[in-house]
Design a protein around this motif. Sequence first.
Motif, short mmCIF file in Angstrom:
data_model
loop_
_atom_site.label_atom_id
_atom_site.label_comp_id
_atom_site.label_asym_id
_atom_site.label_seq_id
_atom_site.Cartn_x
_atom_site.Cartn_y
_atom_site.Cartn_z
N LYS A 105 0.84 -1.21 0.00
CA LYS A 105 0.00 0.00 0.00
C LYS A 105 0.87 1.25 0.00
CE LYS A 105 -3.75 2.42 2.30
NZ LYS A 105 -4.74 2.43 3.40
N LYS A 106 1.90 1.26 0.83
CA LYS A 106 2.79 2.43 0.92
C LYS A 106 3.45 2.74 -0.43
CE LYS A 106 6.97 4.10 3.20
NZ LYS A 106 8.07 3.77 4.16
N HIS A 107 3.86 1.69 -1.13
CA HIS A 107 4.58 1.86 -2.39
C HIS A 107 3.66 1.81 -3.61
CE1 HIS A 107 8.82 1.68 -0.94
NE2 HIS A 107 8.25 1.07 0.09
N LYS A 108 2.35 1.75 -3.37
CA LYS A 108 1.37 1.68 -4.47
C LYS A 108 1.63 0.49 -5.40
CE LYS A 108 0.18 6.60 -4.50
NZ LYS A 108 0.84 6.92 -3.20
N VAL A 109 1.82 -0.67 -4.79
CA VAL A 109 2.08 -1.92 -5.51
C VAL A 109 0.83 -2.79 -5.43
CG1 VAL A 109 3.48 -4.04 -5.56
CG2 VAL A 109 4.55 -1.82 -5.03
N GLY A 110 0.37 -3.29 -6.56
CA GLY A 110 -0.78 -4.20 -6.57
C GLY A 110 -0.37 -5.55 -6.02
N LEU A 111 -1.13 -6.06 -5.05
CA LEU A 111 -0.80 -7.34 -4.42
C LEU A 111 -1.73 -8.44 -4.94
CD1 LEU A 111 0.69 -9.09 -2.34
CD2 LEU A 111 -0.96 -8.30 -0.62
N ILE A 112 -1.13 -9.49 -5.47
CA ILE A 112 -1.86 -10.68 -5.90
C ILE A 112 -1.50 -11.78 -4.92
CG2 ILE A 112 -2.24 -12.35 -7.74
CD1 ILE A 112 -1.28 -10.10 -9.68
N HIS A 113 -2.48 -12.22 -4.16
CA HIS A 113 -2.24 -13.14 -3.06
C HIS A 113 -2.95 -14.48 -3.31
CE1 HIS A 113 -1.76 -14.63 1.02
NE2 HIS A 113 -3.07 -14.76 1.14
N ILE A 114 -2.25 -15.57 -3.05
CA ILE A 114 -2.81 -16.90 -3.28
C ILE A 114 -3.39 -17.44 -1.98
CG2 ILE A 114 -2.39 -19.19 -4.21
CD1 ILE A 114 -1.85 -16.79 -6.14
N SER A 115 -4.68 -17.77 -2.03
CA SER A 115 -5.35 -18.34 -0.86
C SER A 115 -5.87 -19.73 -1.20
CB SER A 115 -6.46 -17.41 -0.36
OG SER A 115 -6.90 -17.80 0.93
N THR A 116 -6.82 -20.22 -0.42
CA THR A 116 -7.11 -21.65 -0.45
C THR A 116 -8.59 -21.98 -0.27
OG1 THR A 116 -6.70 -23.72 0.79
CG2 THR A 116 -6.64 -21.69 2.04
N ASP A 117 -8.97 -23.16 -0.75
CA ASP A 117 -10.31 -23.70 -0.53
C ASP A 117 -10.57 -23.98 0.95
OD1 ASP A 117 -8.21 -25.59 -0.98
OD2 ASP A 117 -9.66 -27.21 -0.98
N TYR A 118 -9.51 -24.09 1.74
CA TYR A 118 -9.65 -24.44 3.16
C TYR A 118 -10.20 -23.30 4.00
CZ TYR A 118 -7.65 -29.13 3.13
OH TYR A 118 -7.44 -30.48 2.94
N VAL A 119 -10.52 -22.17 3.38
CA VAL A 119 -11.22 -21.11 4.15
C VAL A 119 -12.69 -21.49 4.34
CG1 VAL A 119 -9.67 -19.29 3.36
CG2 VAL A 119 -11.80 -19.72 2.11
N PHE A 120 -13.17 -22.53 3.66
CA PHE A 120 -14.56 -22.99 3.79
C PHE A 120 -14.62 -24.27 4.63
CE2 PHE A 120 -14.56 -20.74 -0.37
CZ PHE A 120 -15.43 -19.72 -0.02
N ASP A 121 -15.80 -24.54 5.21
CA ASP A 121 -15.94 -25.69 6.11
C ASP A 121 -16.26 -27.00 5.39
OD1 ASP A 121 -18.67 -25.44 5.48
OD2 ASP A 121 -19.16 -24.47 7.38
N GLY A 122 -16.65 -26.93 4.12
CA GLY A 122 -16.90 -28.15 3.36
C GLY A 122 -18.27 -28.76 3.56
N GLU A 123 -19.15 -28.06 4.27
CA GLU A 123 -20.48 -28.61 4.55
C GLU A 123 -21.49 -28.35 3.43
OE1 GLU A 123 -21.20 -30.61 7.11
OE2 GLU A 123 -19.06 -30.48 7.57
N LYS A 124 -21.19 -27.43 2.57
CA LYS A 124 -22.09 -27.10 1.47
C LYS A 124 -22.11 -28.24 0.45
CE LYS A 124 -22.99 -23.42 -1.91
NZ LYS A 124 -22.46 -22.22 -2.59
N LYS A 125 -23.27 -28.49 -0.15
CA LYS A 125 -23.40 -29.57 -1.12
C LYS A 125 -22.97 -29.14 -2.52
CE LYS A 125 -25.06 -32.14 2.10
NZ LYS A 125 -24.15 -33.13 2.76
N GLU A 126 -23.09 -27.83 -2.80
CA GLU A 126 -22.73 -27.32 -4.12
C GLU A 126 -21.33 -26.69 -4.05
OE1 GLU A 126 -25.59 -26.11 -2.55
OE2 GLU A 126 -26.84 -27.71 -3.39
N PRO A 127 -20.76 -26.36 -5.22
CA PRO A 127 -19.47 -25.67 -5.23
C PRO A 127 -19.55 -24.32 -4.51
CG PRO A 127 -19.96 -26.58 -7.39
CD PRO A 127 -21.20 -26.75 -6.58
N TYR A 128 -18.44 -23.92 -3.93
CA TYR A 128 -18.38 -22.65 -3.22
C TYR A 128 -18.11 -21.50 -4.18
CZ TYR A 128 -18.41 -24.90 1.35
OH TYR A 128 -18.78 -25.61 2.47
#
Length: 257
Positions: A92-115
């Motif tokens: 943010k300080k240097h005005k740089v765009g951040l592309i961050h890799i996250s994961t499916d594990y932020v969900f609990d997996g209880e949903k029957k359909e895709p997240y």
Amino acid sequence: MKKVLITGANGQLGQCLRKIAAQFKNLEFTFKNSKDLDITDALSIKKTFDLVDFDYCINCAAYTDVEQAEKTPDIAFRVNAEGVKNLAFVCKKHKVGLIHISTDYVFDGEKKEPYSIDDIPNPINEYGKSKLLGEKYIQEIMDDYCIIRTSWLYSEFGKNFYTSILNKAKAGENLSVTDEQIGCPTNANNLANYILENMLMNNVKNRVKHFTDGIATTWYGFAQSILLENSMHGKVPLVRDKNYRTFVRRPKNSVLK
């Protein structure tokens, strides 16, 4: 020419990005592994960003050992949350765009359909909780970011499900693989191309995205595909197992829409 910093460059996604970097003539890359740049060290980050005027940072640095994260969550949170917060502040300080890799594990997996990206995250293990907190830090701190959630990442680099199954098969070991989880295996080479192509189109701002290879399967089904792809199906015993030999809770449904 846009200047791009890649953290965690020795991981499988970092190595896939390095492999295709030369194809993107309008991008100039700086690759940093964890020894070159420790994202948990704010001073180390500051020095790196002070030396070069980057346009983008692709954060591939992460603590991904799900089992160990449950035993020592402080390590996972230090990298996946606090380290990401350090990056977000400097970007943010240097005005740089951040592309961050996250994961499916932020969900609990209880949903029957895709997240979808509109579903509310609810992680059920320490790894997922640490990754979600990293996402929240970025969204709270930054204006110019893209969080890309992916799942079941594999490649020819490093230790992952694909290389593990292939190595065991080549060694003649019996394979016992669970069919109790469903998700979308994602080739890290495809994710690398997706990131860089979207970056060139300036299509990475202020959003959360899901990226997978789009084919839902179980770990058992994925193992079958690996053996078929390498002409080893039927040559190595592959047993369907109902149990996942782990003490860590994992989402049963990891399919990302």
